[in-house]
Design a protein around this motif. Structure first.
Motif, PDB file in Angstrom:
ATOM      1  N   ALA A  22     -40.523 -12.954 -43.733  1.00  0.00           N
ATOM      2  CA  ALA A  22     -40.356 -11.781 -44.212  1.00  0.00           C
ATOM      3  C   ALA A  22     -39.159 -11.922 -45.105  1.00  0.00           C
ATOM      4  O   ALA A  22     -39.031 -12.906 -45.864  1.00  0.00           O
ATOM      5  N   ASP A  23     -37.944 -11.236 -44.715  1.00  0.00           N
ATOM      6  CA  ASP A  23     -36.693 -11.346 -45.326  1.00  0.00           C
ATOM      7  C   ASP A  23     -35.779 -12.238 -44.727  1.00  0.00           C
ATOM      8  O   ASP A  23     -34.877 -12.838 -45.181  1.00  0.00           O
ATOM      9  N   ALA A  24     -35.895 -12.460 -43.267  1.00  0.00           N
ATOM     10  CA  ALA A  24     -35.120 -13.518 -42.438  1.00  0.00           C
ATOM     11  C   ALA A  24     -35.786 -13.979 -41.336  1.00  0.00           C
ATOM     12  O   ALA A  24     -36.808 -13.862 -41.095  1.00  0.00           O
ATOM     13  N   LEU A  25     -35.169 -15.295 -40.875  1.00  0.00           N
ATOM     14  CA  LEU A  25     -35.580 -16.193 -39.746  1.00  0.00           C
ATOM     15  C   LEU A  25     -35.869 -14.888 -38.486  1.00  0.00           C
ATOM     16  O   LEU A  25     -35.067 -13.999 -38.166  1.00  0.00           O
ATOM     17  N   LEU A  46     -44.193  -8.667 -38.115  1.00  0.00           N
ATOM     18  CA  LEU A  46     -44.948  -9.320 -39.159  1.00  0.00           C
ATOM     19  C   LEU A  46     -46.337  -8.800 -39.368  1.00  0.00           C
ATOM     20  O   LEU A  46     -47.203  -9.127 -40.248  1.00  0.00           O
ATOM     21  N   GLY A  47     -46.704  -8.376 -38.227  1.00  0.00           N
ATOM     22  CA  GLY A  47     -48.381  -7.913 -38.042  1.00  0.00           C
ATOM     23  C   GLY A  47     -49.202  -8.888 -37.634  1.00  0.00           C
ATOM     24  O   GLY A  47     -50.264  -9.182 -37.707  1.00  0.00           O
ATOM     25  N   ARG A  84     -48.757  -6.841 -46.013  1.00  0.00           N
ATOM     26  CA  ARG A  84     -47.816  -5.854 -45.748  1.00  0.00           C
ATOM     27  C   ARG A  84     -48.066  -5.342 -44.248  1.00  0.00           C
ATOM     28  O   ARG A  84     -49.010  -5.376 -43.798  1.00  0.00           O
ATOM     29  N   HIS A  85     -46.940  -5.132 -43.591  1.00  0.00           N
ATOM     30  CA  HIS A  85     -47.127  -4.428 -42.284  1.00  0.00           C
ATOM     31  C   HIS A  85     -46.056  -3.618 -41.978  1.00  0.00           C
ATOM     32  O   HIS A  85     -44.920  -3.542 -42.280  1.00  0.00           O
ATOM     33  N   LEU A  86     -46.297  -2.370 -41.343  1.00  0.00           N
ATOM     34  CA  LEU A  86     -45.518  -1.203 -40.885  1.00  0.00           C
ATOM     35  C   LEU A  86     -45.102  -1.562 -39.510  1.00  0.00           C
ATOM     36  O   LEU A  86     -45.827  -1.711 -38.617  1.00  0.00           O
ATOM     37  N   THR A  87     -43.758  -1.925 -39.578  1.00  0.00           N
ATOM     38  CA  THR A  87     -43.081  -2.047 -38.076  1.00  0.00           C
ATOM     39  C   THR A  87     -43.190  -0.724 -37.262  1.00  0.00           C
ATOM     40  O   THR A  87     -43.304   0.296 -37.656  1.00  0.00           O
ATOM     41  N   THR A  94     -43.026  -7.119 -46.305  1.00  0.00           N
ATOM     42  CA  THR A  94     -44.076  -7.861 -46.952  1.00  0.00           C
ATOM     43  C   THR A  94     -43.816  -9.414 -46.342  1.00  0.00           C
ATOM     44  O   THR A  94     -42.777  -9.854 -46.420  1.00  0.00           O
ATOM     45  N   GLY A  95     -44.868  -9.825 -45.692  1.00  0.00           N
ATOM     46  CA  GLY A  95     -44.845 -10.928 -45.224  1.00  0.00           C
ATOM     47  C   GLY A  95     -45.534 -12.331 -46.126  1.00  0.00           C
ATOM     48  O   GLY A  95     -46.091 -11.877 -47.212  1.00  0.00           O
ATOM     49  N   ARG A  96     -45.186 -13.422 -46.173  1.00  0.00           N
ATOM     50  CA  ARG A  96     -45.411 -14.330 -46.913  1.00  0.00           C
ATOM     51  C   ARG A  96     -45.346 -15.679 -46.307  1.00  0.00           C
ATOM     52  O   ARG A  96     -44.767 -15.738 -45.195  1.00  0.00           O
ATOM     53  N   TRP A  97     -46.077 -16.669 -46.805  1.00  0.00           N
ATOM     54  CA  TRP A  97     -45.960 -18.287 -46.172  1.00  0.00           C
ATOM     55  C   TRP A  97     -44.970 -18.884 -47.197  1.00  0.00           C
ATOM     56  O   TRP A  97     -45.368 -19.009 -48.335  1.00  0.00           O
ATOM     57  N   ILE A  98     -43.842 -19.512 -46.673  1.00  0.00           N
ATOM     58  CA  ILE A  98     -43.096 -20.036 -47.536  1.00  0.00           C
ATOM     59  C   ILE A  98     -42.908 -21.659 -46.957  1.00  0.00           C
ATOM     60  O   ILE A  98     -43.176 -22.064 -45.760  1.00  0.00           O
ATOM     61  N   PRO A  99     -42.788 -22.764 -47.797  1.00  0.00           N
ATOM     62  CA  PRO A  99     -42.478 -24.145 -47.207  1.00  0.00           C
ATOM     63  C   PRO A  99     -41.238 -24.079 -46.403  1.00  0.00           C
ATOM     64  O   PRO A  99     -40.252 -23.532 -46.653  1.00  0.00           O
TER      65      PRO A  99
END
Length: 116
Positions: A22-25, A46-47, A84-87, A94-99
């Motif tokens: 999401a935004d951080a580790l 992250l759901g 998207r996930h409501l904590t 908003t979660g995503r996959w990044i390298p």
């Protein structure tokens, strides 16, 4: 010594290595055993539901006075590119996959890169 759990969720396609973010580790101090704590943290933040949680290793070199437990979390399908996930505290993330190579700078990320 503090116990820190760090879930490592990799996209199942495997090439290139992509990590869920999401935004951080994602990591937390915990008193639970590392594998269930990682799965719980990954779901709350992250759901993402974990199919299995396997220890990758530990390190006492990440932060002083802490033992970090890195847990590989295999994700239950479906695996979406973004979501998207409501904590539990009401925050919409908003979660995503990044390298993994682009995941940022943090000693824990360096440990993950070196291990994988």
């Amino acid at each position: 010594m503090i116990t820190v759990t760090c879930p490592v969720a990799l996209h199942p396609d495997g090439a290139p290595l992509r990590i869920a973010r999401a935004d951080a580790l994602l990591f937390a101090e915990t008193t639970q055993p590392p594998a269930p704590a990682a799965a719980h943290l990954l779901f709350d933040a992250l759901g993402l539901e974990t199919r299995s949680a396997l220890p990758l290793g530990t390190s006492t070199d990440i932060t002083k006075g802490a033992e970090w437990h890195f847990i590989l979390c295999r994700i239950k399908p479906p695996v979406r590119e973004t979501w998207r996930h409501l904590t539990p505290d009401g925050t919409l993330v908003t979660g995503r996959w990044i390298p993994l190579s682009d995941a940022g700078n943090h000693p824990a990320l360096d440990w993950i890169r070196a291990t994988l």
